[in-house]
Structures are given as structure tokens and as C-alpha cells.
Design an enzyme around this catalytic site. Structure first.
Site, PDB file in Angstrom:
ATOM      1  N   LYS A 194       3.729  25.047  22.001  1.00  0.00           N
ATOM      2  CA  LYS A 194       4.087  23.625  22.073  1.00  0.00           C
ATOM      3  C   LYS A 194       5.439  23.500  22.738  1.00  0.00           C
ATOM      4  O   LYS A 194       6.463  23.846  22.168  1.00  0.00           O
ATOM      5  CB  LYS A 194       4.145  22.953  20.695  1.00  0.00           C
ATOM      6  CG  LYS A 194       4.193  21.432  20.878  1.00  0.00           C
ATOM      7  CD  LYS A 194       4.939  20.662  19.834  1.00  0.00           C
ATOM      8  CE  LYS A 194       6.412  20.608  19.912  1.00  0.00           C
ATOM      9  NZ  LYS A 194       7.000  19.716  20.935  1.00  0.00           N
ATOM     10  N   GLY A 246      14.952  26.773  18.519  1.00  0.00           N
ATOM     11  CA  GLY A 246      15.454  25.399  18.459  1.00  0.00           C
ATOM     12  C   GLY A 246      16.621  25.290  17.503  1.00  0.00           C
ATOM     13  O   GLY A 246      17.317  26.280  17.238  1.00  0.00           O
ATOM     14  N   SER A 247      16.800  24.103  16.947  1.00  0.00           N
ATOM     15  CA  SER A 247      17.984  23.848  16.112  1.00  0.00           C
ATOM     16  C   SER A 247      17.784  24.377  14.690  1.00  0.00           C
ATOM     17  O   SER A 247      16.647  24.603  14.256  1.00  0.00           O
ATOM     18  CB  SER A 247      18.249  22.351  16.071  1.00  0.00           C
ATOM     19  OG  SER A 247      17.143  21.715  15.469  1.00  0.00           O
ATOM     20  N   GLY A 251      14.394  24.455  12.476  1.00  0.00           N
ATOM     21  CA  GLY A 251      13.977  25.824  12.154  1.00  0.00           C
ATOM     22  C   GLY A 251      13.685  25.982  10.668  1.00  0.00           C
ATOM     23  O   GLY A 251      12.692  26.603  10.274  1.00  0.00           O
ATOM     24  N   GLU A 399      27.859  22.767  16.334  1.00  0.00           N
ATOM     25  CA  GLU A 399      27.349  23.103  17.665  1.00  0.00           C
ATOM     26  C   GLU A 399      27.223  21.831  18.502  1.00  0.00           C
ATOM     27  O   GLU A 399      26.560  20.873  18.104  1.00  0.00           O
ATOM     28  CB  GLU A 399      25.961  23.756  17.544  1.00  0.00           C
ATOM     29  CG  GLU A 399      25.401  24.174  18.899  1.00  0.00           C
ATOM     30  CD  GLU A 399      23.938  24.635  18.845  1.00  0.00           C
ATOM     31  OE1 GLU A 399      23.158  24.083  18.062  1.00  0.00           O
ATOM     32  OE2 GLU A 399      23.600  25.566  19.595  1.00  0.00           O
TER      33      GLU A 399
HETATM   34  P1  NAP Z   1      14.901  21.108  18.236  1.00  0.00           P
HETATM   35  O1  NAP Z   1      15.115  19.650  18.173  1.00  0.00           O
HETATM   36  O2  NAP Z   1      15.002  21.879  16.984  1.00  0.00           O
HETATM   37  O3  NAP Z   1      13.457  21.291  18.902  1.00  0.00           O
HETATM   38  C1  NAP Z   1      12.926  22.560  19.218  1.00  0.00           C
HETATM   39  C2  NAP Z   1      11.416  22.456  19.344  1.00  0.00           C
HETATM   40  O4  NAP Z   1      10.869  22.114  18.069  1.00  0.00           O
HETATM   41  C3  NAP Z   1      10.929  21.355  20.298  1.00  0.00           C
HETATM   42  O5  NAP Z   1       9.728  21.755  20.912  1.00  0.00           O
HETATM   43  C4  NAP Z   1      10.662  20.205  19.330  1.00  0.00           C
HETATM   44  O6  NAP Z   1       9.792  19.253  19.863  1.00  0.00           O
HETATM   45  C5  NAP Z   1      10.045  20.962  18.181  1.00  0.00           C
HETATM   46  N1  NAP Z   1      10.058  20.279  16.901  1.00  0.00           N
HETATM   47  C6  NAP Z   1      10.827  19.215  16.511  1.00  0.00           C
HETATM   48  N2  NAP Z   1      10.559  18.914  15.225  1.00  0.00           N
HETATM   49  C7  NAP Z   1       9.601  19.797  14.802  1.00  0.00           C
HETATM   50  C8  NAP Z   1       8.929  20.000  13.579  1.00  0.00           C
HETATM   51  N3  NAP Z   1       9.169  19.243  12.500  1.00  0.00           N
HETATM   52  N4  NAP Z   1       8.020  21.012  13.507  1.00  0.00           N
HETATM   53  C9  NAP Z   1       7.763  21.807  14.566  1.00  0.00           C
HETATM   54  N5  NAP Z   1       8.378  21.651  15.762  1.00  0.00           N
HETATM   55  C10 NAP Z   1       9.289  20.656  15.869  1.00  0.00           C
HETATM   56  O7  NAP Z   1      15.882  21.803  19.257  1.00  0.00           O
HETATM   57  P2  NAP Z   1      16.238  21.342  20.722  1.00  0.00           P
HETATM   58  O8  NAP Z   1      17.132  20.156  20.626  1.00  0.00           O
HETATM   59  O9  NAP Z   1      15.002  21.242  21.527  1.00  0.00           O
HETATM   60  O10 NAP Z   1      17.042  22.621  21.256  1.00  0.00           O
HETATM   61  C11 NAP Z   1      18.391  22.772  21.046  1.00  0.00           C
HETATM   62  C12 NAP Z   1      18.655  23.751  19.926  1.00  0.00           C
HETATM   63  O11 NAP Z   1      17.954  24.961  20.166  1.00  0.00           O
HETATM   64  C13 NAP Z   1      20.117  24.142  19.849  1.00  0.00           C
HETATM   65  O12 NAP Z   1      20.515  24.192  18.506  1.00  0.00           O
HETATM   66  C14 NAP Z   1      20.135  25.537  20.472  1.00  0.00           C
HETATM   67  O13 NAP Z   1      21.214  26.342  20.065  1.00  0.00           O
HETATM   68  C15 NAP Z   1      18.821  26.077  20.026  1.00  0.00           C
HETATM   69  N6  NAP Z   1      18.381  27.182  20.878  1.00  0.00           N
HETATM   70  C16 NAP Z   1      18.411  28.448  20.383  1.00  0.00           C
HETATM   71  C17 NAP Z   1      18.042  29.535  21.187  1.00  0.00           C
HETATM   72  C18 NAP Z   1      18.079  30.955  20.670  1.00  0.00           C
HETATM   73  O14 NAP Z   1      17.518  31.832  21.321  1.00  0.00           O
HETATM   74  N7  NAP Z   1      18.699  31.216  19.539  1.00  0.00           N
HETATM   75  C19 NAP Z   1      17.627  29.300  22.503  1.00  0.00           C
HETATM   76  C20 NAP Z   1      17.600  27.990  22.977  1.00  0.00           C
HETATM   77  C21 NAP Z   1      17.976  26.933  22.151  1.00  0.00           C
HETATM   78  P3  NAP Z   1      10.396  17.963  20.598  1.00  0.00           P
HETATM   79  O15 NAP Z   1      11.461  18.438  21.544  1.00  0.00           O
HETATM   80  O16 NAP Z   1       9.220  17.401  21.277  1.00  0.00           O
HETATM   81  O17 NAP Z   1      10.975  17.102  19.511  1.00  0.00           O
END
Ligand code: NAP
Length: 495
Positions: A194, A246-247, A251, A399
């Protein structure tokens, strides 16, 4: 300003009706809600996707289960490796098309899309392809004594866990997707991805190329949609493993959802608030150039990039001056303009979030340069440097995931280690020094999954990557990913 001309195939792709990719085909759910895809450079809608229903998600998981038990299970490790290598070739052959689609959705510079989303994805695919023929158990000599002359021998098998659900964020939607797809396929798993609703398009084209490469229908499916669709995917009973990037808050919710649904295992790659430490002997030119290229690349929207910068008090004025001068020279412009070095933030919600951190910095800290959004079209802000008043400043604790570095001086090594570890996160860190003896003594004391010396955010497919503390659970790359995608089966034979 001269933008790269749009390829006709990209224009045609954007005009398609987009939905999911299930069982080797694009599938449109006519009744599903449409979600607009917005170009961050302009704020304009460039395409639409559909918000997958539970029924579409079920179709995708069932198709991946069928492939897991059938076609993909029947594909030999050698063939699996060849197919993944072929996918790498096809990514490169379609590089410009993929890069343009990704840049239009994400606001990532066309250079970065070409070099990372396509180029590095191909490098990672080829690295993983090599593992397909090297996933082995071990032979073991049982330790208990024989009572009646019988003997025992034992061995372990590494068996694929099953269908993997991969949840991908918007910052590197192709490359992070490829890490998950390649890890799953080379271990014999199948995968449903997804993507983020903000960057949902490029992986659809990659899925089409995967079929051309020889990945059997169903081994790699895509369901699009928002967080609700992600939650339904990870809690589907046919899913055996979740890999989430993700965040931290999402997570935690994903790990809970997976655990409660089916005791499903989850690996989490989460956020960071990564420290870079510039020691008293730092090479200022090297460090400043390093900060410009790692903290501000993709407008700072990189999980591993440095956001907390601790500088030896004797060098902080010089470093801040050089960095401010360097950032002032960055050319801000459209990500489709090959001469631009700094573009827009990825979406309007994130734009508001970063602007809010400017307000907080103005109240609590001192803005050394930047700190404003740019008027006009799209989601543009200035690359920004902040000097904190104390380690409690919000900009040193939360962050931002944007183009803001926050500085604080330190005096002693003990103080430095305490500052670096004073965070709930533990993804990456870096030391900038020529004193290797000191660096090697400090490294074991730093709480982070990766520590770099005289560089930062340098990811290599053979070096494991992941976080400690709130930055995640599990490792990608190297051989470390294999444990997460396979079950260990023990076999004992009496003879
Ligand atoms: P996010 O809001 O947590 O979203 C990540 C993914 O999860 C997206 O596909 C999102 O879909 C989906 N999602 C949202 N709510 C969900 C739920 N309840 N159940 C399952 N999936 C759900 O993070 P983001 O804003 O896209 O990314 C930024 C964050 O990712 C930052 O904190 C960054 O540090 C972290 N990150 C970490 C790494 C690593 O390798 N450690 C790498 C890249 C990014 P939608 O976008 O469609 O809402």
C-alpha cells in the site's frame, strides 16, 4: 527556468483511471471514493486514485496467497534471482518515465528521482537478487546422548513466512517500496504493497514492469488508498508479516493492529531526530558540504538525515556562517527544472507542519537563516538553520522531517554523548572528525541503528539499516532482512 519536457507516455499515464494492481492487472473499483493526486510544485490535481474497499484488499491478499502457494513457490531460487535482475534492467530502461511520474507526485528533484528512485532501486534489486540462491538453514548435531544406540541428526530450513503487507511512506515511494518487494520475493514470500495516497502512481507502473520481468501474476499486488485501507490490509488474516515504514504514531497503531488481528509479526522503520556531532577538529568545508547534501536533500524529508547538530563551542560560529552562506546559494525552483537544487515540500499538510515549526523556532530559539515560506504557487519553504537556546527547545526534540537543522554547542565528550542520546529516537547519527581513535571510542556509546563518520545518510544495500528505541524494530538490507521474512523450521531425524 527550464523544465524537462513531459514524456508523452507520462502524460498518457497520468490520464489513465488509476486504482489497484491485482493478479497482474489494473483493477478499477468504480464505486470507490476518488482521491486526488496533487503536484506539490503547483498545488494542482494531476491524477486520481481510488480508496480501496475491504473487498478489493481481500482480492489482493487472496491473489498473493494463491501465488505464494502456486507459481512463486514453483519458481526456483535461480529463476527468482533472474527475474529480480530483469526488473532492475526494466527500471533502468524506463528510467525517465518513472522519474518524471515520481517527481510530479512527490516534488522530488528530477535528479533525485532518476538517481535514487530509479537508479538506486535498480542497485538494491540486483543486490537482493543475489540472495535468492543463498537462503539456507544449517545442519546441527543434536546434543543429547543416545540411549539404545540410535542416532539423531538435525537441520533447519528457512521457509518464507507467506504474504507480506508492505506499507510505504511518501518520501521515497519507489525505493522504499522496492526494499520491501525485493526482500519478500527473494525469500519466497509474495507481497501486497500500500503506497501513500500522496505518491501512489509510480509503483503502479513498476508493478506493470514486474509482470514484464516475469514476476507471476499475484506475487506482487498493489492496493491504493488512505490509512484506513492500510489498517485493513495489515489486519487481514491472510497476511503473515507486516513491514511498515512511516511515523512513530502510525507505526505503533500498525504494530498493535497486526498483533491483535492474527499475532502477525511486524517490522517497523520509523522516524528519527538524528544527531550529527562536529568535533573540535572538524573539517569545516567537508562538514558543511555534508550537511547541505544530507540535511537539505529532498527538502529534508529523509528519515535518516541529520536534524540535531552539536558543534564544539570553539567552531560553532564558523560552521553557522559557512552553512548559511552555502544555503543562500542553493537554487530554489521547480523539481522538473534540472538546474534547481531545492524544491517544494511533498504535500499541503506537511507544508503547514513545517511552517508551524518556523513559528515555534521564532518563539523558543533563534533563526539564523531561512524560516519563511515562499509566496506563490506550491508548497515551498526556505532551507533553515536554527540555534537552540537549550537542549529542551522543541526543535531539538521533535522530528520536523523538513529542511531545518537545529544547532547547539557542546564543550566536552561526556556532554556530547549525553546530548546525542537525549532523544526517544535512535535511527542514525554521525561524527565529523579526523580523530579516528576518539570516533571509535564514542561509537559504542551512541544509541542509534547506524553511526557514520565524516558522512551521513549513506545507505548501502549490504549494510543493515534500521532503528533502535522509538525508531523501529528490525533491520533491512545486508543478510539481516532474511530472519524477518522467513520462519525457521527444525527437522530431526532418528536413524
Ligand atoms: P505516516 O503518516 O506514518 O504514513 C506512512 C504510511 O502509512 C502511508 O502509506 C500511510 O498512508 C499509511 N498509514 C497511515 N495511517 C495508517 C494506518 N492507521 N494503518 C496502516 N497504514 C497507515 O508517515 P509519512 O508521513 O508518510 O512518512 C513520514 C515518516 O516516515 C517520518 O516520521 C519519517 O521519519 C518516517 N520514515 C522512516 C523511514 C525509515 O526507514 N526509518 C524511512 C522513511 C520515512 P497515507 O499516506 O495514505 O496516509
Amino acid at each position: 527556468m527550464k523544465e524537462v519536457p513531459l514524456l508523452p507516455s507520462v502524460q498518457a499515464f497520468l490520464e489513465r483511471d488509476h486504482g489497484n494492481f491485482i493478479d497482474g492487472q489494473f483493477v478499477i473499483e468504480a464505486s470507490a471514493e476518488k482521491i486526488p493526486v496533487i503536484n506539490p510544485d503547483t498545488g494542482n490535481v494531476i491524477s486520481y486514485i481510488r480508496n480501496s474497499s475491504a473487498s478489493a484488499i481481500n482480492d489482493a491478499v487472496q491473489s498473493s496467497l494463491t501465488s505464494f502457494r502456486g507459481k512463486w513457490a514453483e519458481t526456483s531460487p535461480y529463476q527468482k534471482g533472474m527475474i529480480i535482475n530483469k526488473l532492475a534492467d526494466l527500471l533502468e530502461q524506463n528510467s525517465e518515465e518513472l522519474a518524471q511520474i515520481e517527481t510530479l507526485c512527490s516534488g522530488k528533484s528530477i535528479h533525485l528521482s532518476r538517481a535514487f528512485e530509479v537508479g538506486q532501486s535498480a542497485v538494491f534489486l540486483r543486490y537482493y537478487a543475489g540472495w535468492a540462491t543463498k537462503i539456507n538453514g544449517e545442519t546441527i548435531t543434536p546434543s543429547l546422548p543416545s540411549f539404545n544406540g540410535e542416532k539423531y541428526t538435525a537441520f533447519t530450513r528457512r521457509e518464507p513466512v507467506g504474504v507480506v503487507a508492505g506499507i510505504v511512506p511518501w518520501n521515497f515511494s519507489v525505493m522504499i517500496g522496492i526494499w520491501k518487494i525485493a526482500s519478500a520475493l527473494v525469500t519466497g514470500c509474495t507481497v501486497v504493497i500500500k503506497p501513500s495516497e500522496f505518491t501512489p502512481l509510480t509503483l503502479l507502473r513498476v508493478a506493470e514492469l514486474a509482470i514484464e520481468a516475469g514476476v507471476p501474476a499475484g506475487a506482487f499486488n498493489i492496493v491504493n488508498g488512505n490509512g484506513r485501507a492500510g489498517q485493513e490490509l495489515i489486519s487481514h488474516p491472510g497476511v503473515s508479516k507486516v513491514t511498515f515504514t512511516g511515523s512513530v504514531p502510525t507505526g505503533i497503531s500498525v504494530a498493535k493492529g497486526a498483533m491483535e488481528a492474527n499475532l502477525t509479526r511486524a517490522t517497523l522503520e520509523l522516524g528519527g531526530k538524528n544527531p550529527a556531532a562536529l568535533l573540535h577538529d572538524v573539517d569545516a568545508e567537508l562538514a558543511v558540504q555534508g550537511l547541505i547534501t544530507t540535511a537539505y536533500v529532498h527538502q529534508g524529508q529523509v528519515c535518516a538525515s541529520p536534524e540535531r547538530i552539536y558543534v564544539h563551542r570553539s567552531r560553532i560560529d564558523e560552521i553557522l556562517e559557512k552553512l548559511s552562506k552555502g544555503l543562500a546559494q542553493l537554487k530554489i525552483g521547480s523539481p522538473m527544472d534540472e538546474s534547481a537544487q531545492f524544491g517544494p515540500l511533498a504535500n499541503s499538510g506537511h507544508f503547514q507542519k513545517v511552517k508551524n515549526y518556523f513559528d515555534i523556532a521564532r518563539k523558543e530559539s533563534e533563526i539564523i537563516c531561512g524560516g519563511e515560506s515562499l509566496g506563490g504557487r506550491g508548497y515551498y519553504v526556505q532551507p533553515t538553520v536554527v540555534l537552540a537556546k537549550s537542549s529542551n527547545d522543541t526543535l531539538l526534540r521533535e522530528e520536523v522531517f523538513g529542511p531545518i537543522t537545529t544547532f547547539l554547542p557542546f564543550d566536552t565528550d561526556e556532554e556530547l554523548i549525553s546530548l546525542m542520546n537525549d532523544s526517544p529516537f535512535g535511527l542514525t547519527a554521525s561524527l565529523w572528525t579526523n580523530d579516528m581513535s576518539k570516533a571509535l571510542r564514542l561509537i559504542p556509546r551512541i544509541e542509534a541503528g547506524t553511526v557514520w563518520v565524516n558522512t551521513h545518510t549513506f545507505l548501502d544495500p549490504s549494510v543493515p539499516f534500521g532503528g533502535v528505541k522509538a525508531s523501529g524494530m528490525g533491520r533491512e538490507f545486508g543478510g539481516a532482512f532474511i530472519d524477518d521474512y522467513t520462519e525457521l523450521k527444525s527437522v530431526m531425524i532418528r536413524y
